[in-house]
Design a protein around this motif. Sequence first.
Motif, PDB file in Angstrom:
ATOM      1  N   ILE A  94       1.873  -1.607  -7.761  1.00  0.00           N
ATOM      2  CA  ILE A  94       2.205  -0.939  -6.502  1.00  0.00           C
ATOM      3  C   ILE A  94       3.693  -0.622  -6.480  1.00  0.00           C
ATOM      4  O   ILE A  94       4.528  -1.487  -6.780  1.00  0.00           O
ATOM      5  CB  ILE A  94       1.850  -1.833  -5.300  1.00  0.00           C
ATOM      6  CG1 ILE A  94       0.352  -2.148  -5.294  1.00  0.00           C
ATOM      7  CG2 ILE A  94       2.253  -1.151  -3.997  1.00  0.00           C
ATOM      8  CD1 ILE A  94      -0.068  -3.114  -4.199  1.00  0.00           C
ATOM      9  N   TYR A 105       0.134  -6.473  -8.098  1.00  0.00           N
ATOM     10  CA  TYR A 105      -0.499  -7.083  -6.927  1.00  0.00           C
ATOM     11  C   TYR A 105      -0.842  -8.548  -7.160  1.00  0.00           C
ATOM     12  O   TYR A 105      -0.706  -9.375  -6.251  1.00  0.00           O
ATOM     13  CB  TYR A 105      -1.761  -6.288  -6.568  1.00  0.00           C
ATOM     14  CG  TYR A 105      -2.472  -6.800  -5.338  1.00  0.00           C
ATOM     15  CD1 TYR A 105      -2.002  -6.502  -4.062  1.00  0.00           C
ATOM     16  CD2 TYR A 105      -3.629  -7.574  -5.464  1.00  0.00           C
ATOM     17  CE1 TYR A 105      -2.662  -6.971  -2.936  1.00  0.00           C
ATOM     18  CE2 TYR A 105      -4.288  -8.045  -4.338  1.00  0.00           C
ATOM     19  CZ  TYR A 105      -3.805  -7.742  -3.076  1.00  0.00           C
ATOM     20  OH  TYR A 105      -4.453  -8.214  -1.966  1.00  0.00           O
ATOM     21  N   ASP A 106      -1.254  -8.904  -8.354  1.00  0.00           N
ATOM     22  CA  ASP A 106      -1.683 -10.280  -8.644  1.00  0.00           C
ATOM     23  C   ASP A 106      -0.646 -11.081  -9.425  1.00  0.00           C
ATOM     24  O   ASP A 106      -0.996 -12.055 -10.107  1.00  0.00           O
ATOM     25  CB  ASP A 106      -3.011 -10.261  -9.414  1.00  0.00           C
ATOM     26  CG  ASP A 106      -4.166  -9.743  -8.566  1.00  0.00           C
ATOM     27  OD1 ASP A 106      -4.269 -10.170  -7.398  1.00  0.00           O
ATOM     28  OD2 ASP A 106      -4.941  -8.914  -9.067  1.00  0.00           O
ATOM     29  N   ILE A 153      -8.588  -3.412  -1.557  1.00  0.00           N
ATOM     30  CA  ILE A 153      -7.421  -3.977  -0.878  1.00  0.00           C
ATOM     31  C   ILE A 153      -7.255  -3.301   0.476  1.00  0.00           C
ATOM     32  O   ILE A 153      -7.155  -2.073   0.571  1.00  0.00           O
ATOM     33  CB  ILE A 153      -6.155  -3.796  -1.739  1.00  0.00           C
ATOM     34  CG1 ILE A 153      -6.304  -4.575  -3.047  1.00  0.00           C
ATOM     35  CG2 ILE A 153      -4.909  -4.257  -0.987  1.00  0.00           C
ATOM     36  CD1 ILE A 153      -5.195  -4.320  -4.037  1.00  0.00           C
ATOM     37  N   TYR A 175       0.478  -9.803   1.392  1.00  0.00           N
ATOM     38  CA  TYR A 175       1.781  -9.154   1.400  1.00  0.00           C
ATOM     39  C   TYR A 175       2.120  -8.571   2.765  1.00  0.00           C
ATOM     40  O   TYR A 175       1.236  -8.149   3.515  1.00  0.00           O
ATOM     41  CB  TYR A 175       1.819  -7.993   0.390  1.00  0.00           C
ATOM     42  CG  TYR A 175       1.774  -8.397  -1.053  1.00  0.00           C
ATOM     43  CD1 TYR A 175       2.940  -8.749  -1.741  1.00  0.00           C
ATOM     44  CD2 TYR A 175       0.567  -8.432  -1.745  1.00  0.00           C
ATOM     45  CE1 TYR A 175       2.892  -9.120  -3.077  1.00  0.00           C
ATOM     46  CE2 TYR A 175       0.516  -8.809  -3.084  1.00  0.00           C
ATOM     47  CZ  TYR A 175       1.685  -9.147  -3.740  1.00  0.00           C
ATOM     48  OH  TYR A 175       1.637  -9.522  -5.055  1.00  0.00           O
ATOM     49  N   ILE A 177      -2.601  -6.353   3.066  1.00  0.00           N
ATOM     50  CA  ILE A 177      -1.205  -5.899   3.076  1.00  0.00           C
ATOM     51  C   ILE A 177      -0.881  -5.353   4.460  1.00  0.00           C
ATOM     52  O   ILE A 177      -1.617  -4.519   4.989  1.00  0.00           O
ATOM     53  CB  ILE A 177      -0.952  -4.795   2.028  1.00  0.00           C
ATOM     54  CG1 ILE A 177      -1.214  -5.302   0.606  1.00  0.00           C
ATOM     55  CG2 ILE A 177       0.485  -4.274   2.131  1.00  0.00           C
ATOM     56  CD1 ILE A 177      -1.065  -4.223  -0.463  1.00  0.00           C
TER      57      ILE A 177
END
Length: 209
Positions: A3, A196-197, A83, A160, A125
């Motif tokens: 991202i 992201y992970d 997500i 996040y 998020i």
Amino acid sequence: MKIMVMSDVESAFIWEHYKPGMFKDVDLILSAGDLNPHYLTFVETFANVPLLYVHGNHDEKYKYIPPEGCECIDDDIYVYNGIRILGLGGCMRYRRGAHQYTEREMMKRVRRLRWKLRWHKGFDILLTHAPIQDFHDMEDTCHRGFAAFRQLLEQYQPKYCIHGHIHMNYGKKTPRVSMLGDTLVVNAFRTYSFDYDDEALREEAARFE
């Protein structure tokens, strides 16, 4: 999933010195506001991945020059590859103009999202322009964070929170990443990319709690 986040100041490295393949590893782009709409259009055109944005307090021009190919997720939940991304743009009201809210008005926006939050079973998020109350915000009205955001994080514990508005060259020594409870908070100033992970990123952020 990689991202790229951005806000407030356009990156000259991207806009003026773009080279083919610059975005080859990027899967998703999130704009936290106050960027030139032509810049967003440029990035979206060459990245060719979803670019989601919320409004900053200087984004009245988006009404007349909307970023082409980009998706505004203000007051909405957008799902990408499973997500869930919740968007709440704007900052604390400090003058007349669009995309500014009192704390009460922001709370009202959050309440209006209750059915979407229930339908999606929360979110992963939180994308905002303003920061969280008493967490790397500032004392002046314009740059004060929202208590509504803190309540959202406490209730839903997303992975996040991405925000802008607090420039990292203001001299406040705001870290790029830090933890608030179980949520990794990222200041999107100019541009920043992460996986992201990435658990190592969470460990790095924990040093700034």
